[in-house]
Design an enzyme around this catalytic site. Structure first.
Site, short mmCIF file in Angstrom:
data_model
loop_
_atom_site.label_atom_id
_atom_site.label_comp_id
_atom_site.label_asym_id
_atom_site.label_seq_id
_atom_site.Cartn_x
_atom_site.Cartn_y
_atom_site.Cartn_z
N TYR A 1 0.88 -1.12 -0.14
CA TYR A 1 -0.09 -0.03 0.22
C TYR A 1 0.93 1.16 0.06
CZ TYR A 1 -4.39 -2.27 0.09
OH TYR A 1 -5.60 -2.99 -0.50
N ARG B 1 1.61 1.91 -3.62
CA ARG B 1 0.58 2.34 -4.42
C ARG B 1 0.21 3.86 -3.84
NH1 ARG B 1 -4.80 -0.50 -4.15
NH2 ARG B 1 -5.28 0.77 -5.77
N ASP C 1 -7.65 6.55 -4.86
CA ASP C 1 -6.42 7.33 -5.24
C ASP C 1 -6.66 8.59 -5.10
OD1 ASP C 1 -7.51 6.51 -8.79
OD2 ASP C 1 -8.34 8.12 -7.25
N HIS D 1 -14.65 2.74 -1.15
CA HIS D 1 -13.69 1.88 -0.67
C HIS D 1 -12.84 2.48 0.07
CE1 HIS D 1 -14.93 -1.13 -4.39
NE2 HIS D 1 -15.87 -0.80 -3.39
N PRO E 1 -14.24 1.15 -22.63
CA PRO E 1 -13.91 0.49 -23.94
C PRO E 1 -14.26 -0.92 -24.03
CG PRO E 1 -12.04 1.54 -22.49
CD PRO E 1 -13.12 1.67 -21.74
P1 NAD Z 1 -17.72 -9.12 -1.83
O1 NAD Z 1 -18.81 -9.13 -2.60
O2 NAD Z 1 -16.77 -10.46 -1.36
O3 NAD Z 1 -17.74 -8.49 -0.34
C1 NAD Z 1 -18.61 -7.78 -0.23
C2 NAD Z 1 -19.80 -8.31 0.23
O4 NAD Z 1 -20.52 -8.00 1.07
C3 NAD Z 1 -20.83 -8.63 -1.02
O5 NAD Z 1 -21.57 -9.70 -0.95
C4 NAD Z 1 -21.67 -7.20 -0.78
O6 NAD Z 1 -22.90 -7.32 -1.14
C5 NAD Z 1 -21.61 -7.35 0.83
N1 NAD Z 1 -21.54 -5.94 1.50
C6 NAD Z 1 -20.27 -5.31 1.53
N2 NAD Z 1 -20.59 -4.07 2.17
C7 NAD Z 1 -21.96 -4.14 2.46
C8 NAD Z 1 -22.83 -3.04 2.73
N3 NAD Z 1 -22.44 -1.94 3.39
N4 NAD Z 1 -24.35 -3.47 2.81
C9 NAD Z 1 -24.54 -4.41 2.22
N5 NAD Z 1 -23.62 -5.46 1.93
C10 NAD Z 1 -22.68 -5.32 1.81
O7 NAD Z 1 -16.53 -8.15 -2.53
P2 NAD Z 1 -15.10 -8.22 -2.51
O8 NAD Z 1 -14.93 -8.35 -4.00
O9 NAD Z 1 -14.73 -9.38 -1.52
O10 NAD Z 1 -14.57 -6.77 -1.88
C11 NAD Z 1 -15.19 -6.29 -0.85
C12 NAD Z 1 -14.96 -4.88 -1.21
O11 NAD Z 1 -13.66 -4.30 -0.97
C13 NAD Z 1 -15.65 -4.38 -2.36
O12 NAD Z 1 -16.25 -3.24 -2.22
C14 NAD Z 1 -13.95 -4.28 -3.06
O13 NAD Z 1 -14.17 -3.42 -4.24
C15 NAD Z 1 -13.25 -3.68 -2.24
N6 NAD Z 1 -11.86 -3.82 -2.45
C16 NAD Z 1 -10.88 -2.72 -2.24
C17 NAD Z 1 -9.67 -3.00 -2.49
C18 NAD Z 1 -8.70 -1.53 -2.59
O14 NAD Z 1 -7.63 -1.98 -2.63
N7 NAD Z 1 -9.52 -0.76 -2.50
C19 NAD Z 1 -9.13 -4.08 -3.02
C20 NAD Z 1 -10.14 -5.43 -2.78
C21 NAD Z 1 -11.25 -5.23 -2.45
N1 APR Z 2 -11.71 4.90 -19.70
C1 APR Z 2 -12.69 3.87 -19.21
N2 APR Z 2 -12.79 2.74 -18.86
C2 APR Z 2 -11.46 2.22 -18.71
C3 APR Z 2 -10.44 2.77 -19.19
C4 APR Z 2 -10.44 4.08 -19.67
N3 APR Z 2 -9.42 4.77 -19.96
N4 APR Z 2 -9.50 1.85 -18.89
C5 APR Z 2 -9.78 0.66 -18.69
N5 APR Z 2 -11.26 0.88 -18.62
C6 APR Z 2 -12.24 -0.04 -17.90
C7 APR Z 2 -11.67 -1.48 -18.10
O1 APR Z 2 -12.38 -1.94 -19.41
C8 APR Z 2 -12.41 -2.28 -17.01
O2 APR Z 2 -13.91 -2.27 -17.26
O3 APR Z 2 -12.06 0.23 -16.54
C9 APR Z 2 -12.69 -1.16 -15.91
C10 APR Z 2 -11.61 -1.37 -14.75
O4 APR Z 2 -12.36 -2.64 -14.07
P1 APR Z 2 -11.44 -3.07 -12.67
O5 APR Z 2 -9.76 -3.32 -13.15
O6 APR Z 2 -12.23 -4.35 -12.42
O7 APR Z 2 -11.63 -2.04 -11.72
P2 APR Z 2 -12.88 -1.58 -10.71
O8 APR Z 2 -14.15 -1.72 -11.63
O9 APR Z 2 -12.92 -0.37 -10.16
O10 APR Z 2 -12.72 -2.87 -9.76
C11 APR Z 2 -13.82 -2.84 -8.72
O11 APR Z 2 -12.70 -4.56 -7.39
O12 APR Z 2 -10.44 -5.27 -6.72
C12 APR Z 2 -11.81 -4.32 -6.39
O13 APR Z 2 -11.90 -2.70 -4.84
C13 APR Z 2 -11.44 -2.93 -5.94
O14 APR Z 2 -12.53 -1.06 -6.36
C14 APR Z 2 -11.82 -2.18 -7.16
C15 APR Z 2 -13.24 -2.97 -7.24
#
Ligand code: NAD
Ligand code: APR
Ligand code: ZN
Length: 247
Positions: free
Chosen positions: A68, A71, A109, A124, A220
């Site tokens: 982290y 990042r 970010d 998130h 895209p």
């Molecule tokens: P997940 O579906 O496994 O976990 C979330 C689950 O809990 C889902 O079923 C969702 O419906 C439920 N949930 C979560 N919060 C809730 C709420 N407030 N009310 C009702 N239901 C809720 O999803 P995931 O892929 O395991 O990730 C969990 C979260 O963490 C996601 O939002 C994901 O995008 C985020 N995440 C963030 C990072 C990061 O670096 N920012 C990395 C990985 C995942």
């Molecule tokens: N403009 C618009 N869309 C784009 C571009 C761009 N320049 N470049 C890539 N994309 C699209 C890709 O086609 C893809 O559908 O952005 C999307 C990126 O998807 P992910 O990489 O899955 O990112 P995200 O949807 O934010 O993931 C959701 O999952 O891992 C967890 O917490 C993490 O917040 C993240 C969540």
């Protein structure tokens, strides 16, 4: 027939209330890799459960913090792009209506804030802050050059964790509730740069549809949401968003 861009422009101009959800794609052009991009995506190199989960952090906090911290340096070196700026402009145009605009992001970010977005919920969390494991105190991280993880809580001396939502964790309920309310009331849901694979963020735009609103998707690639969109702009965010605001 009107081009997709003209259709989207007409829908957006007519909308009194606009709700926006963004994902990693809008920050891709700021040089921040997305999660699921096969080549450069974060999950291409690491397994999410090895870094972005409570278990991983309990197991090996140093490795998780090292990732982290890396990042954090990336995002602080990045700049908002034309897509982020256009969303801040759209907020200004829609702010004449009291709840005319809300931007919900899955991104951690901080680029939307730096672009000037104010009506913003971070579903998130945000990489630029850490949260105390004991007293939940939230603090901004020091400048990347001087940051040595793990940060220590100034209030109680405990170790602090990255202020982001990990896999299997719940989203901040107040942020999610505010986002759900905005999407339920919206005339137009704008879905930008997200693969719409992760709940509950992926379900927000469907609330707009259920209440008679329309979905515009900017991506895209095809996503599971594409079939529900009234208009799909198969473009990058930095091209589509400024074009949407022209005219
Ligand atoms: P997940 O579906 O496994 O976990 C979330 C689950 O809990 C889902 O079923 C969702 O419906 C439920 N949930 C979560 N919060 C809730 C709420 N407030 N009310 C009702 N239901 C809720 O999803 P995931 O892929 O395991 O990730 C969990 C979260 O963490 C996601 O939002 C994901 O995008 C985020 N995440 C963030 C990072 C990061 O670096 N920012 C990395 C990985 C995942
Ligand atoms: N403009 C618009 N869309 C784009 C571009 C761009 N320049 N470049 C890539 N994309 C699209 C890709 O086609 C893809 O559908 O952005 C999307 C990126 O998807 P992910 O990489 O899955 O990112 P995200 O949807 O934010 O993931 C959701 O999952 O891992 C967890 O917490 C993490 O917040 C993240 C969540
Ligand atoms: Zn503390």
């Amino acid at each position: 027939a009107n081009s997709a861009l003209e259709q989207a422009r007409t829908l957006l101009q007519a909308a009194k209330r606009v709700a926006v959800i963004t994902g990693a794609g809008i920050s891709a052009e700021s040089g921040i890799p997305t999660f699921r991009d096969a080549q450069t995506g974060h999950w291409a190199r690491f397994r999410p459960e090895d870094l972005a989960s409570p278990e991983a952090y309990q197991q090996d906090p140093e490795t998780v913090w090292d990732w982290y911290a890396g990042r954090y340096r990336d995002v602080m070196a990045a700049q908002p792009n034309a897509g982020h700026m256009a969303l801040a402009e759209l907020e200004r145009r829609k702010s004449s209506h009291p709840d005319g605009f809300l931007l919900a992001t899955q991104n951690v970010d901080g680029l939307h804030q730096r672009a000037g977005s104010r009506q913003l919920v971070e579903l998130h969390g945000n990489l630029t802050h850490a949260r105390c494991e004991t007293c939940q105190h939230l603090a901004a991280l020091p400048a990347p050059e001087t940051f040595e993880p793990p940060p220590i809580c100034l209030k109680c001396g405990s170790r602090m964790r990255p202020n982001v939502v990990w896999f299997s964790e719940w989203l901040p309920p107040e942020a999610l509730a505010r986002a759900e309310k905005a999407f339920e009331a919206a005339d137009v849901a704008l879905v930008i740069g997200t693969s719409s694979l992760v709940q509950p963020a992926a379900g927000l735009a469907l609330l707009t549809l259920e209440n008679g609103g329309s979905i515009i998707e900017i991506n895209p690639d095809v996503t599971p949401l594409s079939e529900w969109a009234s208009v799909v702009l198969r473009l990058k965010a930095s091209q589509a968003l400024p074009a949407l605001l022209e005219g």
